[in-house]
Design a protein around this motif. Structure first.
Motif, PDB file in Angstrom:
ATOM      1  N   LEU A  30      44.066  41.713  33.568  1.00 15.06           N
ATOM      2  CA  LEU A  30      45.158  42.656  33.741  1.00 15.06           C
ATOM      3  C   LEU A  30      44.992  43.441  35.040  1.00 15.06           C
ATOM      4  N   GLY A  31      43.769  43.897  35.299  1.00 12.28           N
ATOM      5  CA  GLY A  31      43.515  44.625  36.536  1.00 12.28           C
ATOM      6  C   GLY A  31      43.724  43.766  37.766  1.00 12.28           C
ATOM      7  N   ALA A  32      43.307  42.491  37.688  1.00 10.73           N
ATOM      8  CA  ALA A  32      43.476  41.585  38.823  1.00 10.73           C
ATOM      9  C   ALA A  32      44.951  41.311  39.090  1.00 10.73           C
ATOM     10  N   VAL A  33      45.729  41.105  38.022  1.00 13.64           N
ATOM     11  CA  VAL A  33      47.166  40.867  38.177  1.00 13.64           C
ATOM     12  C   VAL A  33      47.839  42.096  38.781  1.00 13.64           C
ATOM     13  N   ARG A  34      47.467  43.264  38.284  1.00 14.28           N
ATOM     14  CA  ARG A  34      48.039  44.510  38.818  1.00 14.28           C
ATOM     15  C   ARG A  34      47.793  44.627  40.325  1.00 14.28           C
ATOM     16  N   ALA A  35      46.559  44.387  40.742  1.00 12.93           N
ATOM     17  CA  ALA A  35      46.224  44.543  42.150  1.00 12.93           C
ATOM     18  C   ALA A  35      46.893  43.471  43.011  1.00 12.93           C
ATOM     19  N   ALA A  36      46.898  42.232  42.520  1.00 11.23           N
ATOM     20  CA  ALA A  36      47.531  41.153  43.285  1.00 11.23           C
ATOM     21  C   ALA A  36      49.031  41.380  43.406  1.00 11.23           C
ATOM     22  N   ALA A 108      41.743  35.695  46.022  1.00 13.83           N
ATOM     23  CA  ALA A 108      40.283  35.754  46.135  1.00 13.83           C
ATOM     24  C   ALA A 108      39.791  37.194  46.149  1.00 13.83           C
ATOM     25  N   LYS A 109      40.548  38.063  46.802  1.00 13.38           N
ATOM     26  CA  LYS A 109      40.155  39.474  46.881  1.00 13.38           C
ATOM     27  C   LYS A 109      40.086  40.116  45.508  1.00 13.38           C
ATOM     28  N   HIS A 110      40.885  39.616  44.574  1.00 18.71           N
ATOM     29  CA  HIS A 110      40.964  40.232  43.249  1.00 18.71           C
ATOM     30  C   HIS A 110      40.355  39.366  42.144  1.00 18.71           C
ATOM     31  N   GLY A 111      39.535  38.395  42.537  1.00 19.12           N
ATOM     32  CA  GLY A 111      38.819  37.600  41.544  1.00 19.12           C
ATOM     33  C   GLY A 111      39.656  36.563  40.842  1.00 19.12           C
TER      34      GLY A 111
END
Length: 467
Positions: A30-36, A108-111
């Motif tokens: 969820l955090g990765a999707v938010r940031a991307a 890649a920046k957000h895993g």
């Protein structure tokens, strides 16, 4: 005991939000999707999805559709897709409004990981991205050939991720708990051979290396593993306190629930005994350290007393009759000894155990022989700091201490029931309170434990300086 899945609201190719049955993912995903999504929006595009979570049945149907030709995109059978773990999404490439190679940099920046080798938008599965999290360690484990029962490292990683959410993986058996234990051990750096859903000798050796009793019930073992995983990979368990991400639209691209900020408070029964000590907790200096069984609270009160709220595991060290009586960790001696060099008897002396190295306690002014108050379900008793234990464990006490809390651990046949009590057991250690003169013999020590413990606790509860 399993990793959680959270609901997510995000735009889809279906003309609205992604259907709820698909709109679930792990907290780190969820955090990765938010940031991307924020980075894509800043570049003039949008993150729009066609798929995310799939249940076992949904994955089975997708696989059957592929096999029968109803869909051309490959879908593995259940147990082989990161979608089943809430760790994959399929996106609308056109909505990105950027080259796929540029999105790869954002991902890649957000895993987030693609499943193809080069950023070609015309390739099959170019739209698919995974959030591997700690399960990438399982991928690396199999890539290094430490396990060989999966055809590809990716399949082992997917099985690990799925079983960690409490969903069965057929090749690991019907009960996901054993697979979860093995997955956790690999992610915690242990070597167990194959991730196969069987707790064999290598798995049990790995558990013992983490000082987890391999003979305990699987649910207890899994709980201990889960606590270590939460400490090692907190982003996979806890959602950041962010309300909504607005991406320049009249409605947000997605939103998610706010993780509740939890403040420690002892139970009502224990609070009634603690009295004014409860008020001291808000000014306590919290100790941040990872243990096999993570305490609810560990810190130093303003008057320098150690305060611990935890489970209380059994320690039988020093019990003369303890050898072969059910505690395989039994030792004949304790760290604290009487003037004549003999050890405390765990079956007659209430003592608490604190972790090594010695500086863990001494740096906080605490030494062997100091006194403690212990509270459980509103019952107050007293103890002495009598033994030292592994550095990754806290919350242990003698047979007599558990007995004093109403938890008898000696069975009628004379063997011990090797289990602790709690959670919700409060231990307060009074630094510098010990006296060598109290340790001439057992009778003298027992009298001092009660008299000094009662005096020190009463003084502390009245918020007066400890003398």
């Amino acid at each position: 005991m399993f990793a959680p899945l959270d609901d997510i609201r995000i735009k889809s190719i279906y003309g609205g939000d992604l259907p709820k049955r698909m709109a679930r993912c792990t907290p780190d995903m969820l955090g990765a999707v938010r940031a991307a999504a924020a980075d894509i929006e800043a570049a003039g595009g949008k993150l729009i999805l066609s798929d995310m979570y799939r249940s076992y049945d949904m994955q089975l149907q997708a696989h059957l559709d592929y096999v029968t030709g109803k869909k051309t995109a490959f879908s593995p059978p259940p147990g082989g897709s990161m979608h089943e773990a809430g760790r994959a999404f399929d996106l609308d490439l056109g909505a990105l409004k950027m080259k796929l190679s540029d999105f790869w940099k954002i991902a890649a920046k957000h895993g987030l990981h693609p499943v193809i080798d080069t950023p070609s938008s015309g390739a099959d599965e170019a739209w698919h991205f995974d959030c591997r999290g700690s399960h990438g360690l399982v991928y690396d484990y199999y890539k290094a050939r430490k396990g060989d029962n999966f055809a590809k490292p990716y399949m082992a990683m997917a099985a690990s991720a799925i079983v960690s959410t409490g969903v069965k993986v057929d090749v690991l058996g019907q009960d996901p708990v054993t697979g979860f234990i093995q997955s956790g051990l690999i992610r915690l750096g242990q070597t167990i051979g194959d991730l196969d859903g069987r707790l064999g000798p290598k798995t049990r050796t790995a558990l013992e290396a983490l000082t987890i009793d391999s003979t305990a019930d699987n649910a207890i073992v899994a709980t201990a593993i889960n606590r270590l995983l939460q400490a090692a990979f907190p982003a996979e368990y806890f959602v950041s306190a962010v309300h909504t991400l607005a991406l320049g639209d009249t409605s947000p691209t997605f939103s998610f629930r706010v993780a509740e900020k939890r403040h420690y408070a002892p139970s009502a029964a224990n609070s009634a005994v603690l009295g004014d000590i409860v008020g001291m907790l808000r000014n306590a200096d919290v100790i941040h350290q990872t243990f096999v069984l993570q305490p609810a609270f560990l810190g130093i009160l303003p008057n320098k007393c150690l305060y611990l709220d935890s489970e209380l595991q059994l320690d039988t060290d020093g019990w003369p009759d303890g050898k072969g009586k059910g505690d395989k960790y039994w030792q004949a001696t304790t760290s604290l000894k009487y003037a004549d060099g003999t050890s405390l008897n765990a079956n007659t002396v209430p003592y608490v155990v604190l972790p090594l190295p010695k500086t863990w306690a001494s740096s906080r002014g605490i030494h062997l022989g100091d006194y403690a108050a212990v509270i459980y379900k509103g019952k107050l008793t007293f103890a002495v700091f009598g033994d030292e234990g592994p550095e990754n464990r806290i919350g242990e006490g003698s047979i007599q201490l558990l007995r004093g809390l109403g938890e008898e651990r000696i069975r009628p046949n004379g063997r011990v029931e090797n289990s602790g009590a709690g959670p919700g057991i409060i231990t307060i250690v009074f630094p510098g309170s010990g006296d060598l003169a109290h340790r001439t013999d057992e009778a003298t020590l027992l009298a001092a434990i009660h008299s000094e413990g009662e005096r020190l606790f009463s003084t502390l509860a009245g918020l007066q300086p400890v003398s």
